[in-house]
Design a protein around this motif. Structure first.
Motif, short mmCIF file in Angstrom:
data_model
loop_
_atom_site.label_atom_id
_atom_site.label_comp_id
_atom_site.label_asym_id
_atom_site.label_seq_id
_atom_site.Cartn_x
_atom_site.Cartn_y
_atom_site.Cartn_z
N THR A 69 0.83 -1.20 0.00
CA THR A 69 0.00 0.00 0.00
C THR A 69 0.87 1.25 0.00
O THR A 69 0.59 2.21 -0.72
N GLU A 70 1.92 1.21 0.80
CA GLU A 70 2.85 2.35 0.86
C GLU A 70 3.55 2.55 -0.49
O GLU A 70 3.73 3.67 -0.95
N VAL A 71 3.93 1.46 -1.14
CA VAL A 71 4.59 1.54 -2.45
C VAL A 71 3.65 2.17 -3.48
O VAL A 71 4.05 3.04 -4.25
N ILE A 72 2.40 1.74 -3.47
CA ILE A 72 1.44 2.30 -4.42
C ILE A 72 1.24 3.79 -4.17
O ILE A 72 1.20 4.59 -5.11
N ARG A 73 1.14 4.16 -2.90
CA ARG A 73 0.98 5.58 -2.56
C ARG A 73 2.19 6.38 -3.01
O ARG A 73 2.05 7.45 -3.63
N ARG A 75 4.34 5.58 -5.38
CA ARG A 75 4.42 5.55 -6.84
C ARG A 75 3.48 6.59 -7.45
O ARG A 75 3.82 7.25 -8.44
N ASN A 76 2.32 6.75 -6.86
CA ASN A 76 1.36 7.72 -7.38
C ASN A 76 1.79 9.16 -7.10
O ASN A 76 1.39 10.07 -7.82
N GLN A 77 2.60 9.38 -6.09
CA GLN A 77 3.08 10.72 -5.77
C GLN A 77 4.22 11.17 -6.67
O GLN A 77 4.38 12.35 -6.91
N GLN A 78 5.01 10.23 -7.16
CA GLN A 78 6.18 10.57 -7.96
C GLN A 78 5.81 10.76 -9.43
O GLN A 78 5.10 9.94 -9.99
#
Length: 168
Positions: A69-73, A75-78
């Motif tokens: 979940t943290e990785v997806i969050r 990834r969406n911020q970058q």
């Protein structure tokens, strides 16, 4: 020394009814205790061990779900890098980020397989720090894990040996 059942039966018949009852009761109790000791107790012990393993697997699953979940969050911020000229080589990125995340000492071998693929062998490495490092690489650099093999260290159960194939 032969086992002569007739002698035992004669001795048993010569006992008083109270003594016969106590002998039968003692025999039954010893048999039940033997069944418990050699059949039931090992099954119960194995059941406890399996329940502990299930709980550990559930905790690991929950931890990995939280990390994903943290990785997806992240990834969406970058913002995505479209220009290949802005990209550093995969080896340079791994080298720099491993030093930054204090993972460089764990890396034993690093072999580029193709233009955008590198295979790493890590030993005596903290699994949690490795997962965090992979999450940062994926979120910030777009590096993904193609294959991974993880083995627990025999001496130190908190450390793992990892073989991982990364690609850009």
């Amino acid at each position: 020394m032969k086992l002569n059942i007739n002698n035992y039966l004669k001795q048993f018949a010569g006992l008083s009814p109270r003594e016969r009852f106590l002998s039968v009761l003692a025999t039954v109790l010893v048999l039940f205790y033997g069944v418990y000791l050699f059949v039931v107790a090992p099954i119960l012990a194995d059941n406890i061990v399996l329940e502990q393993k299930i709980k550990a697997q559930q905790q690991a699953y929950q931890y990995l779900n939280n990390i994903s979940t943290e990785v997806i969050r992240l990834r969406n911020q970058q913002p995505k890098m479209d220009n290949d000229e802005q990209r550093l080589s995969l080896m340079a990125i791994i080298d720099a980020s491993s030093a930054e995340k204090d993972m460089k000492s764990c890396i034993k071998r690093m072999i580029p397989d193709e233009t955008d693929t590198v295979t790493l062998w890590l030993e005596n490495c903290s699994f949690d720090r490795f997962i965090e490092w992979m999450a940062v690489l994926e979120a910030e650099q777009g590096i993904s894990v193609n294959q991974i093999s993880v083995e627990a260290e025999q001496v130190n159960k908190d450390k793992v040996s990892i073989k991982v194939m990364l690609s850009h």
